[in-house]
Design a protein around this motif. Sequence first.
Motif, PDB file in Angstrom:
ATOM      1  N   LEU A  14       1.025  -1.062   0.058  1.00 42.12           N
ATOM      2  CA  LEU A  14       0.687   0.065  -0.186  1.00 42.12           C
ATOM      3  C   LEU A  14       0.539   1.605  -0.261  1.00 42.12           C
ATOM      4  N   PHE A  15       1.700   1.545   0.858  1.00 36.93           N
ATOM      5  CA  PHE A  15       2.748   2.234   0.406  1.00 36.93           C
ATOM      6  C   PHE A  15       3.585   2.590  -0.811  1.00 36.93           C
ATOM      7  N   GLY A  16       3.900   2.114  -1.314  1.00 39.82           N
ATOM      8  CA  GLY A  16       4.611   1.845  -2.739  1.00 39.82           C
ATOM      9  C   GLY A  16       3.432   1.745  -3.312  1.00 39.82           C
ATOM     10  N   ALA A  17       2.260   1.813  -3.483  1.00 34.10           N
ATOM     11  CA  ALA A  17       1.576   1.707  -4.569  1.00 34.10           C
ATOM     12  C   ALA A  17       1.452   4.085  -4.462  1.00 34.10           C
ATOM     13  N   THR A  18       0.801   3.294  -2.822  1.00 28.83           N
ATOM     14  CA  THR A  18       0.509   5.484  -3.042  1.00 28.83           C
ATOM     15  C   THR A  18       1.724   6.277  -3.106  1.00 28.83           C
ATOM     16  N   MET A  19       2.701   5.469  -3.235  1.00 29.88           N
ATOM     17  CA  MET A  19       3.573   6.846  -3.330  1.00 29.88           C
ATOM     18  C   MET A  19       3.758   6.751  -4.900  1.00 29.88           C
ATOM     19  N   TYR A  20       3.418   5.641  -5.627  1.00 30.06           N
ATOM     20  CA  TYR A  20       3.689   5.462  -7.408  1.00 30.06           C
ATOM     21  C   TYR A  20       2.436   6.616  -7.658  1.00 30.06           C
ATOM     22  N   MET A  21       1.167   6.363  -6.888  1.00 29.13           N
ATOM     23  CA  MET A  21       0.136   7.008  -7.807  1.00 29.13           C
ATOM     24  C   MET A  21       0.120   8.074  -8.070  1.00 29.13           C
ATOM     25  N   ILE A  92       2.373  -3.876 -10.656  1.00 30.88           N
ATOM     26  CA  ILE A  92       3.895  -3.514 -10.452  1.00 30.88           C
ATOM     27  C   ILE A  92       5.229  -4.037 -11.897  1.00 30.88           C
ATOM     28  N   PHE A  93       4.640  -5.550 -12.079  1.00 30.77           N
ATOM     29  CA  PHE A  93       5.273  -5.329 -13.618  1.00 30.77           C
ATOM     30  C   PHE A  93       5.046  -4.534 -14.115  1.00 30.77           C
ATOM     31  N   MET A  94       4.171  -4.195 -15.335  1.00 29.38           N
ATOM     32  CA  MET A  94       3.729  -3.077 -15.950  1.00 29.38           C
ATOM     33  C   MET A  94       4.408  -1.962 -15.917  1.00 29.38           C
ATOM     34  N   LEU A  95       4.039  -1.419 -14.179  1.00 28.46           N
ATOM     35  CA  LEU A  95       4.667   0.304 -14.275  1.00 28.46           C
ATOM     36  C   LEU A  95       6.525  -0.143 -14.461  1.00 28.46           C
ATOM     37  N   THR A  96       6.540  -1.089 -14.276  1.00 30.21           N
ATOM     38  CA  THR A  96       8.158  -1.062 -14.023  1.00 30.21           C
ATOM     39  C   THR A  96       9.212  -1.847 -15.474  1.00 30.21           C
ATOM     40  N   TRP A  97       8.116  -1.920 -15.764  1.00 29.85           N
ATOM     41  CA  TRP A  97       8.051  -2.271 -18.091  1.00 29.85           C
ATOM     42  C   TRP A  97       8.225  -0.917 -18.782  1.00 29.85           C
ATOM     43  N   VAL A  98       7.052  -0.155 -18.174  1.00 30.59           N
ATOM     44  CA  VAL A  98       7.367   0.800 -18.845  1.00 30.59           C
ATOM     45  C   VAL A  98       8.128   1.670 -18.482  1.00 30.59           C
ATOM     46  N   TRP A 128       7.545  11.283 -23.261  1.00 29.63           N
ATOM     47  CA  TRP A 128       7.883  11.528 -21.824  1.00 29.63           C
ATOM     48  C   TRP A 128       6.620  11.128 -21.046  1.00 29.63           C
ATOM     49  N   MET A 129       5.825  12.284 -21.440  1.00 31.02           N
ATOM     50  CA  MET A 129       4.609  12.565 -20.789  1.00 31.02           C
ATOM     51  C   MET A 129       3.450  11.590 -21.412  1.00 31.02           C
ATOM     52  N   LYS A 130       3.444  11.310 -22.899  1.00 27.70           N
ATOM     53  CA  LYS A 130       2.016   9.878 -23.047  1.00 27.70           C
ATOM     54  C   LYS A 130       2.548   9.043 -22.443  1.00 27.70           C
ATOM     55  N   LEU A 131       4.100   8.945 -22.683  1.00 26.45           N
ATOM     56  CA  LEU A 131       4.168   7.180 -21.678  1.00 26.45           C
ATOM     57  C   LEU A 131       3.735   7.242 -20.811  1.00 26.45           C
ATOM     58  N   ASN A 132       4.364   8.603 -19.612  1.00 27.61           N
ATOM     59  CA  ASN A 132       3.841   8.513 -18.093  1.00 27.61           C
ATOM     60  C   ASN A 132       2.805   8.400 -17.918  1.00 27.61           C
ATOM     61  N   ASP A 133       1.607   8.616 -19.263  1.00 27.25           N
ATOM     62  CA  ASP A 133       0.239   9.079 -19.119  1.00 27.25           C
ATOM     63  C   ASP A 133      -0.374   7.446 -18.849  1.00 27.25           C
ATOM     64  N   ILE A 134       0.500   6.189 -19.058  1.00 26.10           N
ATOM     65  CA  ILE A 134       0.234   4.944 -18.939  1.00 26.10           C
ATOM     66  C   ILE A 134       0.860   4.792 -17.474  1.00 26.10           C
ATOM     67  N   ARG A 135       1.200   5.123 -17.150  1.00 28.03           N
ATOM     68  CA  ARG A 135       1.709   4.923 -15.801  1.00 28.03           C
ATOM     69  C   ARG A 135       0.831   5.551 -14.944  1.00 28.03           C
ATOM     70  N   PHE A 136       0.108   6.633 -15.015  1.00 20.54           N
ATOM     71  CA  PHE A 136      -0.596   7.170 -14.363  1.00 20.54           C
ATOM     72  C   PHE A 136      -1.955   6.129 -14.435  1.00 20.54           C
ATOM     73  N   VAL A 137      -2.257   5.872 -15.127  1.00 27.12           N
ATOM     74  CA  VAL A 137      -3.250   4.877 -15.140  1.00 27.12           C
ATOM     75  C   VAL A 137      -3.054   3.575 -14.133  1.00 27.12           C
ATOM     76  N   GLY A 138      -1.654   3.043 -15.169  1.00 29.82           N
ATOM     77  CA  GLY A 138      -1.489   1.783 -14.697  1.00 29.82           C
ATOM     78  C   GLY A 138      -1.548   2.287 -12.339  1.00 29.82           C
ATOM     79  N   ALA A 139      -0.792   3.279 -12.239  1.00 32.56           N
ATOM     80  CA  ALA A 139      -0.543   3.432 -10.099  1.00 32.56           C
ATOM     81  C   ALA A 139      -1.393   3.211 -10.143  1.00 32.56           C
TER      82      ALA A 139
END
Length: 161
Positions: A14-21, A92-98, A128-139
């Motif tokens: 939960l801590f890690g997911a909260t920090m990532y999101m 977390i796998f997807m976020l790390t891969w991206v 960079w921003m478009k790629l991070n939009d993927i992480r935004f949704v994934g996180a």
Amino acid sequence: MKETWLLINTLYFLFGATMYMGTMWVLRFFLYPTWRVLTPENVDDHFGVPTTLATRFFTVVVPPMFISGIILVWSEWGHWYVVLSAVCLAGIFMLTWVGQGIIVPVNKMIRGGEFNGMAGLTPLLVRWMKLNDIRFVGATITWAAIVWYIVAKGDLLGALK
């Protein structure tokens, strides 16, 4: 004792997911607008330093999240909660891969000045921003899954017994 370790494991995820999101939300809503006007002269201060610090932080936080996610899936095998656990682990796998596979190379190009003036910098930042939009949704999905897991369990310490 086993229940306490499972609780600590769940709370760490939960801590890690909260920090990532939280990081992804700050990027999306507060930093993206300012990065549209970065120049080759100021990109290191406003992009290079924050991305370097974030990479260092998440390089420490994320690896234990993989272990935590595996433990969550293992501990819930045979229960419907395994679905939420699997979403956490897949997230977390997807976020790390991206992040590591696609975004970090762009980070290095920008920080290393591997672009030709504004004409080269702007498309890199937009990518960079478009790629991070993927992480935004994934996180956000990963965070929602761990929160849903905790809420569904109710008395988490008691439920882990």
